[in-house]
Design an enzyme around this catalytic site. Structure first.
Site, PDB file in Angstrom:
ATOM      1  N   ASN A  11       0.903  -1.578  -0.199  1.00  0.00           N
ATOM      2  CA  ASN A  11      -0.186  -0.320   0.046  1.00  0.00           C
ATOM      3  C   ASN A  11       0.799   1.514  -0.488  1.00  0.00           C
ATOM      4  O   ASN A  11       1.790   1.365   1.386  1.00  0.00           O
ATOM      5  CB  ASN A  11      -1.028  -0.185   1.249  1.00  0.00           C
ATOM      6  CG  ASN A  11      -1.471   1.131   1.390  1.00  0.00           C
ATOM      7  OD1 ASN A  11      -1.453   1.785   0.700  1.00  0.00           O
ATOM      8  ND2 ASN A  11      -2.125   1.604   2.657  1.00  0.00           N
ATOM      9  N   TRP A  12       0.994   2.197  -0.988  1.00  0.00           N
ATOM     10  CA  TRP A  12       2.041   3.412  -1.218  1.00  0.00           C
ATOM     11  C   TRP A  12       1.293   4.238  -0.441  1.00  0.00           C
ATOM     12  O   TRP A  12       1.549   5.504  -0.483  1.00  0.00           O
ATOM     13  CB  TRP A  12       2.268   2.866  -3.430  1.00  0.00           C
ATOM     14  CG  TRP A  12       3.429   2.652  -3.055  1.00  0.00           C
ATOM     15  CD1 TRP A  12       3.854   1.201  -3.143  1.00  0.00           C
ATOM     16  CD2 TRP A  12       4.364   2.281  -4.777  1.00  0.00           C
ATOM     17  NE1 TRP A  12       4.649   0.501  -3.802  1.00  0.00           N
ATOM     18  CE2 TRP A  12       5.224   1.468  -4.481  1.00  0.00           C
ATOM     19  CE3 TRP A  12       4.327   3.653  -5.448  1.00  0.00           C
ATOM     20  CZ2 TRP A  12       5.979   0.997  -5.912  1.00  0.00           C
ATOM     21  CZ3 TRP A  12       5.841   3.035  -6.608  1.00  0.00           C
ATOM     22  CH2 TRP A  12       6.034   2.428  -6.866  1.00  0.00           C
ATOM     23  N   LYS A  13      -0.324   4.187  -0.303  1.00  0.00           N
ATOM     24  CA  LYS A  13      -0.779   5.441  -0.123  1.00  0.00           C
ATOM     25  C   LYS A  13      -0.369   6.665  -0.943  1.00  0.00           C
ATOM     26  O   LYS A  13      -0.167   6.460  -2.147  1.00  0.00           O
ATOM     27  CB  LYS A  13       0.052   5.714   1.998  1.00  0.00           C
ATOM     28  CG  LYS A  13       0.210   4.570   2.823  1.00  0.00           C
ATOM     29  CD  LYS A  13      -0.319   4.433   4.235  1.00  0.00           C
ATOM     30  CE  LYS A  13      -0.127   3.712   5.297  1.00  0.00           C
ATOM     31  NZ  LYS A  13       0.273   3.310   6.122  1.00  0.00           N
ATOM     32  N   HIS A  95      -9.725   0.574   4.388  1.00  0.00           N
ATOM     33  CA  HIS A  95      -8.063   0.895   5.617  1.00  0.00           C
ATOM     34  C   HIS A  95      -8.386   1.513   6.911  1.00  0.00           C
ATOM     35  O   HIS A  95      -9.286   3.158   6.135  1.00  0.00           O
ATOM     36  CB  HIS A  95      -7.290   1.711   4.932  1.00  0.00           C
ATOM     37  CG  HIS A  95      -5.802   1.193   5.128  1.00  0.00           C
ATOM     38  ND1 HIS A  95      -5.085   2.603   6.353  1.00  0.00           N
ATOM     39  CD2 HIS A  95      -4.901   0.782   5.216  1.00  0.00           C
ATOM     40  CE1 HIS A  95      -3.918   2.553   6.803  1.00  0.00           C
ATOM     41  NE2 HIS A  95      -3.948   0.870   5.414  1.00  0.00           N
ATOM     42  N   GLU A  97      -7.201   4.477   7.473  1.00  0.00           N
ATOM     43  CA  GLU A  97      -6.779   5.727   7.519  1.00  0.00           C
ATOM     44  C   GLU A  97      -7.424   6.320   6.867  1.00  0.00           C
ATOM     45  O   GLU A  97      -8.564   7.804   6.558  1.00  0.00           O
ATOM     46  CB  GLU A  97      -5.473   5.690   6.906  1.00  0.00           C
ATOM     47  CG  GLU A  97      -4.196   5.305   7.408  1.00  0.00           C
ATOM     48  CD  GLU A  97      -2.724   5.797   6.718  1.00  0.00           C
ATOM     49  OE1 GLU A  97      -3.024   5.784   5.164  1.00  0.00           O
ATOM     50  OE2 GLU A  97      -2.146   4.692   7.380  1.00  0.00           O
ATOM     51  N   GLU A 165      -5.223  -4.829  10.087  1.00  0.00           N
ATOM     52  CA  GLU A 165      -4.683  -3.894  10.636  1.00  0.00           C
ATOM     53  C   GLU A 165      -5.206  -3.376  11.854  1.00  0.00           C
ATOM     54  O   GLU A 165      -6.015  -2.272  11.573  1.00  0.00           O
ATOM     55  CB  GLU A 165      -5.005  -3.275   9.546  1.00  0.00           C
ATOM     56  CG  GLU A 165      -4.525  -3.691   7.973  1.00  0.00           C
ATOM     57  CD  GLU A 165      -3.278  -2.379   7.309  1.00  0.00           C
ATOM     58  OE1 GLU A 165      -2.171  -2.830   7.279  1.00  0.00           O
ATOM     59  OE2 GLU A 165      -3.932  -1.316   6.936  1.00  0.00           O
ATOM     60  N   GLY A 171       2.443   1.827  11.022  1.00  0.00           N
ATOM     61  CA  GLY A 171       3.494   2.919  10.288  1.00  0.00           C
ATOM     62  C   GLY A 171       3.813   3.415  11.649  1.00  0.00           C
ATOM     63  O   GLY A 171       4.754   4.557  11.928  1.00  0.00           O
ATOM     64  N   SER A 210       3.202  -2.330  10.519  1.00  0.00           N
ATOM     65  CA  SER A 210       5.083  -2.410  10.881  1.00  0.00           C
ATOM     66  C   SER A 210       5.449  -3.565  10.134  1.00  0.00           C
ATOM     67  O   SER A 210       6.503  -3.923  10.982  1.00  0.00           O
ATOM     68  CB  SER A 210       5.227  -1.914  12.060  1.00  0.00           C
ATOM     69  OG  SER A 210       4.530  -0.764  12.078  1.00  0.00           O
ATOM     70  N   GLY A 231       2.433  -1.171   4.316  1.00  0.00           N
ATOM     71  CA  GLY A 231       2.833  -0.123   3.680  1.00  0.00           C
ATOM     72  C   GLY A 231       4.285   0.537   3.624  1.00  0.00           C
ATOM     73  O   GLY A 231       4.984   0.337   2.892  1.00  0.00           O
ATOM     74  N   GLY A 232       4.813   1.010   4.864  1.00  0.00           N
ATOM     75  CA  GLY A 232       6.246   1.819   3.970  1.00  0.00           C
ATOM     76  C   GLY A 232       6.998   1.112   3.771  1.00  0.00           C
ATOM     77  O   GLY A 232       7.853   1.773   2.788  1.00  0.00           O
TER      78      GLY A 232
HETATM   79  C1  PEP Z   1      -0.761  -0.141   6.372  1.00  0.00           C
HETATM   80  O1  PEP Z   1      -1.220   0.863   5.806  1.00  0.00           O
HETATM   81  O2  PEP Z   1      -1.315  -0.996   5.475  1.00  0.00           O
HETATM   82  C2  PEP Z   1       0.595  -0.441   6.958  1.00  0.00           C
HETATM   83  C3  PEP Z   1       0.106  -1.732   6.813  1.00  0.00           C
HETATM   84  O3  PEP Z   1       0.856   0.247   7.310  1.00  0.00           O
HETATM   85  P1  PEP Z   1       2.763   0.389   7.963  1.00  0.00           P
HETATM   86  O4  PEP Z   1       3.244  -0.996   6.990  1.00  0.00           O
HETATM   87  O5  PEP Z   1       3.775   1.196   7.124  1.00  0.00           O
HETATM   88  O6  PEP Z   1       2.878   0.022   9.082  1.00  0.00           O
END
Ligand code: PEP
Length: 247
Positions: A11-13, A95, A97, A165, A171, A210, A231-232
């Site tokens: 997920n590049w957001k 998600h 967010e 999640e 994050g 994470s 994500g990241g």
């Molecule tokens: C996400 O936003 O779906 C996610 C899992 O982010 P991160 O891996 O950066 O915690």
């Protein structure tokens, strides 16, 4: 019944410009043999170019969200059909967010899932508790409630996945313990079987929050973990490949 095929989705957001397509090419180029289906979900504006850049590779492209309606007066929004038209095969929906920042309820998420199915997109439906809810002992009730409210009956027989999640793990560098992850994933599986009967055993249940190359092996091999939503660490080919190779 055979185990679900794992899915690892990035997920590049709201990150990535045209130059970032090189990172996607590096992910596809370095993939090698993996039992997982792999997807990258870039910002909507990049989907078409990424689908072209990855055409002929094993890496799928997905969206991060779309509207619940098929078309109309919704300034600034994109529809599920537009994502398909641009080359997407999947869509992340619900998600945290979006649930938090845009007040998306379970009913809104369920309507978006129905729109995804009408357009032929494979939904990745996200659920997860906040830290306050976990501290109050409500994690299982919150997550299974979100599963019941966000997954419409039309999903029966269709490809989809659920991503657990925990909001507090996204994050932050924090992750639940493996037994905590397994407890929630088992509860999600039971709920899927309640909702869909035997078919409920087939969708992969992803973990997200994470995930990094260093913790991926333990998380990905936990009971009922059928992949990851990343994500990241999906923004750098080396890190994302490190996670995929941990499977
Ligand atoms: C996400 O936003 O779906 C996610 C899992 O982010 P991160 O891996 O950066 O915690």
């Amino acid at each position: 019944m055979s185990k679900p095929t794992p899915l690892i989705a990035g997920n590049w957001k709201m990150n990535g410009l045209a130059a970032s397509l090189d990172e996607a090419r590096a992910i596809a180029g370095g993939l090698g043999a993996t039992p997982a289906r792999v997807a990258i979900c870039p910002p909507a504006i990049l989907i078409h170019r990424m689908a072209q850049a990855l055409s002929g590779t094993a890496v799928l492209v997905g969206g991060q969200d779309h509207h619940w309606d098929d078309s109309g007066a919704f300034t600034g929004d994109v529809s599920a059909e537009m994502l398909v038209d641009a080359g997407a095969a999947l869509a992340i929906l619900g998600h945290s967010e979006r649930r938090t920042g845009y007040r998306e309820t379970d009913a809104v998420v369920a309507a978006k899932v129905q729109a995804a199915l009408r357009a032929g997109l494979e939904p990745i439906v996200c659920v997860g508790e906040t830290l306050e809810q976990r501290k109050a002992g409500d994690a299982l009730a919150v997550v299974t409630g979100q599963v019941r409210g966000s997954l419409p009956a039309e999903l029966a027989g269709r490809p989809f996945s659920v991503a657990y999640e925990p909001v507090w793990a996204i994050g932050t560098g924090l992750t639940p313990t493996t037994p905590e992850i397994e407890e929630v994933h088992r509860a999600i599986r039971e709920t899927l079987v309640e909702l869909f009967g035997d078919f409920g055993r087939t969708p992969p249940i992803l973990y997200g929050g994470s995930v990094k190359p260093g913790n991926a092996a333990e998380i990905l091999h936990a009971d009922e973990v059928g992949g990851a939503l990343v994500g990241g660490a999906s923004l750098k080919a080396e890190d994302f490949l490190g996670i995929i190779r941990a499977l």
